[in-house]
Design a protein around this motif. Structure first.
Motif, PDB file in Angstrom:
ATOM      1  N   GLU A   1      15.907  -7.007  54.862  1.00  0.00           N
ATOM      2  CA  GLU A   1      14.487  -7.188  54.570  1.00  0.00           C
ATOM      3  C   GLU A   1      13.727  -6.167  55.412  1.00  0.00           C
ATOM      4  N   PRO A   2      12.483  -5.884  55.084  1.00  0.00           N
ATOM      5  CA  PRO A   2      11.700  -4.993  55.947  1.00  0.00           C
ATOM      6  C   PRO A   2      11.585  -5.584  57.357  1.00  0.00           C
ATOM      7  N   LEU A   3      11.851  -4.772  58.360  1.00  0.00           N
ATOM      8  CA  LEU A   3      11.810  -5.201  59.755  1.00  0.00           C
ATOM      9  C   LEU A   3      10.788  -4.368  60.513  1.00  0.00           C
ATOM     10  N   HIS A   4       9.888  -5.039  61.214  1.00  0.00           N
ATOM     11  CA  HIS A   4       8.872  -4.366  62.024  1.00  0.00           C
ATOM     12  C   HIS A   4       9.470  -4.046  63.386  1.00  0.00           C
ATOM     13  N   ALA A   5       9.199  -2.826  63.864  1.00  0.00           N
ATOM     14  CA  ALA A   5       9.724  -2.402  65.163  1.00  0.00           C
ATOM     15  C   ALA A   5       8.881  -1.250  65.688  1.00  0.00           C
ATOM     16  N   VAL A   6       9.103  -0.918  66.929  1.00  0.00           N
ATOM     17  CA  VAL A   6       8.547   0.299  67.498  1.00  0.00           C
ATOM     18  C   VAL A   6       9.733   1.242  67.684  1.00  0.00           C
ATOM     19  N   HIS A   7       9.695   2.370  66.963  1.00  0.00           N
ATOM     20  CA  HIS A   7      10.802   3.339  67.014  1.00  0.00           C
ATOM     21  C   HIS A   7      10.562   4.295  68.167  1.00  0.00           C
ATOM     22  N   GLN A   8      11.556   4.454  69.002  1.00  0.00           N
ATOM     23  CA  GLN A   8      11.500   5.400  70.105  1.00  0.00           C
ATOM     24  C   GLN A   8      11.800   6.807  69.570  1.00  0.00           C
ATOM     25  N   PRO A   9      11.420   7.858  70.288  1.00  0.00           N
ATOM     26  CA  PRO A   9      11.754   9.218  69.856  1.00  0.00           C
ATOM     27  C   PRO A   9      13.270   9.364  69.700  1.00  0.00           C
ATOM     28  N   ALA A  10      13.686   9.810  68.534  1.00  0.00           N
ATOM     29  CA  ALA A  10      15.114   9.907  68.237  1.00  0.00           C
ATOM     30  C   ALA A  10      15.339  10.765  67.003  1.00  0.00           C
ATOM     31  N   VAL A  11      16.592  11.137  66.815  1.00  0.00           N
ATOM     32  CA  VAL A  11      17.044  11.769  65.585  1.00  0.00           C
ATOM     33  C   VAL A  11      18.097  10.838  65.001  1.00  0.00           C
ATOM     34  N   CYS A  12      17.965  10.502  63.720  1.00  0.00           N
ATOM     35  CA  CYS A  12      18.877   9.567  63.065  1.00  0.00           C
ATOM     36  C   CYS A  12      19.625  10.267  61.934  1.00  0.00           C
ATOM     37  N   PHE A  13      20.945  10.181  61.997  1.00  0.00           N
ATOM     38  CA  PHE A  13      21.815  10.787  60.993  1.00  0.00           C
ATOM     39  C   PHE A  13      22.569   9.681  60.275  1.00  0.00           C
ATOM     40  N   VAL A  14      22.352   9.542  58.987  1.00  0.00           N
ATOM     41  CA  VAL A  14      23.045   8.526  58.202  1.00  0.00           C
ATOM     42  C   VAL A  14      24.391   9.084  57.763  1.00  0.00           C
ATOM     43  N   ALA A  15      25.442   8.358  58.049  1.00  0.00           N
ATOM     44  CA  ALA A  15      26.775   8.749  57.615  1.00  0.00           C
ATOM     45  C   ALA A  15      27.095   8.153  56.247  1.00  0.00           C
ATOM     46  N   GLN A  16      26.474   7.005  55.960  1.00  0.00           N
ATOM     47  CA  GLN A  16      26.757   6.296  54.709  1.00  0.00           C
ATOM     48  C   GLN A  16      25.625   5.315  54.456  1.00  0.00           C
ATOM     49  N   GLY A  17      25.192   5.210  53.191  1.00  0.00           N
ATOM     50  CA  GLY A  17      24.127   4.284  52.840  1.00  0.00           C
ATOM     51  C   GLY A  17      22.777   4.978  52.761  1.00  0.00           C
ATOM     52  N   ARG A  18      21.723   4.168  52.740  1.00  0.00           N
ATOM     53  CA  ARG A  18      20.368   4.706  52.593  1.00  0.00           C
ATOM     54  C   ARG A  18      19.388   3.762  53.267  1.00  0.00           C
ATOM     55  N   LYS A  19      18.341   4.325  53.867  1.00  0.00           N
ATOM     56  CA  LYS A  19      17.349   3.544  54.595  1.00  0.00           C
ATOM     57  C   LYS A  19      15.966   4.111  54.316  1.00  0.00           C
ATOM     58  N   GLN A  20      14.969   3.247  54.458  1.00  0.00           N
ATOM     59  CA  GLN A  20      13.591   3.734  54.404  1.00  0.00           C
ATOM     60  C   GLN A  20      12.843   3.260  55.635  1.00  0.00           C
ATOM     61  N   VAL A  21      11.919   4.113  56.071  1.00  0.00           N
ATOM     62  CA  VAL A  21      11.059   3.810  57.198  1.00  0.00           C
ATOM     63  C   VAL A  21       9.634   4.057  56.741  1.00  0.00           C
ATOM     64  N   MET A  22       8.774   3.068  56.985  1.00  0.00           N
ATOM     65  CA  MET A  22       7.375   3.189  56.591  1.00  0.00           C
ATOM     66  C   MET A  22       6.503   3.254  57.828  1.00  0.00           C
ATOM     67  N   VAL A  23       5.572   4.210  57.809  1.00  0.00           N
ATOM     68  CA  VAL A  23       4.557   4.345  58.848  1.00  0.00           C
ATOM     69  C   VAL A  23       3.235   4.425  58.107  1.00  0.00           C
ATOM     70  N   GLY A  24       2.416   3.386  58.264  1.00  0.00           N
ATOM     71  CA  GLY A  24       1.179   3.335  57.482  1.00  0.00           C
ATOM     72  C   GLY A  24       1.520   3.325  55.998  1.00  0.00           C
ATOM     73  N   ASP A  25       0.930   4.245  55.251  1.00  0.00           N
ATOM     74  CA  ASP A  25       1.195   4.348  53.815  1.00  0.00           C
ATOM     75  C   ASP A  25       2.354   5.283  53.485  1.00  0.00           C
ATOM     76  N   ALA A  26       2.850   6.001  54.478  1.00  0.00           N
ATOM     77  CA  ALA A  26       3.923   6.972  54.247  1.00  0.00           C
ATOM     78  C   ALA A  26       5.281   6.279  54.236  1.00  0.00           C
ATOM     79  N   ILE A  27       6.086   6.585  53.222  1.00  0.00           N
ATOM     80  CA  ILE A  27       7.437   6.035  53.101  1.00  0.00           C
ATOM     81  C   ILE A  27       8.420   7.195  53.207  1.00  0.00           C
TER      82      ILE A  27
END
Length: 174
Positions: free
Chosen positions: A45-71
């Motif tokens: 389900e959509p999960l609210h969090a505070v994301h720290q500065p990072a680089v994320c590399f997906v090896a498998q699957g798919r994810k979305q991150v929303m900030v304001g109206d931007a997906i």
């Protein structure tokens, strides 16, 4: 054709390495400083969090991150850069028990980034338009190679203190 085949092989190796190192769902810190592996066997389900500065590399699957109206939707072809601490809503979109979502997160070290900028002769931006706190970029074969080499270090713990900082610097450079 050879570069496409090499990238495909590297992508499969990356997924296999992450999968071997995390067999349970969750966020798992590793022996490599600032590196965590993430696994989820099911979409979330959509999960609210505070994301720290990072680089994320997906090896498998798919994810979305929303900030304001931007997906921002990312997968093995694109990586996510979070440049500052930012509130987000994250959701894993593609995952199943037989093919879980697998991700490597490298938390950003401002000191390492500053040193790299100095060494590369990159001047701090002045009077430029503000940039987004999150961005997506296509994953190049060179960057994927560095990420795979960093992940391989999990099977060679004695090499981590020497090789991890070098590979992390390469990842930041690329």
């Amino acid at each position: 054709m050879t570069q496409i085949r090499q990238s495909s092989t590297a992508a499969h190796e990356f997924a296999a390495l992450v999968g071997r190192n995390v067999t349970e769902d969750g966020v798992h810190p590793t022996a490599i400083p600032r590196v965590s592996l993430i696994r989820s066997s099911h979409p979330t389900e959509p999960l609210h969090a505070v994301h720290q500065p990072a680089v994320c590399f997906v090896a498998q699957g798919r994810k979305q991150v929303m900030v304001g109206d931007a997906i921002h939707v990312y997968d093995a072809a694109k990586y996510l850069v979070v440049s500052v601490e930012v509130p987000i809503v994250g959701q894993i979109l593609e995952a199943k028990p037989s093919r879980p979502y697998l991700c490597l997160r490298l938390d950003l070290d401002p000191v390492a980034i500053g040193a790299l900028m100095l060494d590369a002769g990159v001047a701090p931006a002045r009077d430029s338009a503000p940039v987004s706190a999150l961005s997506l970029s296509p994953l190049s074969a060179e960057l994927l190679d560095a990420v795979v080499r960093l992940t391989r270090l999990l099977t060679a713990p004695r090499e981590i203190p020497i090789m991890a900082p070098l590979i992390e610097r390469e990842i930041l450079f690329r």
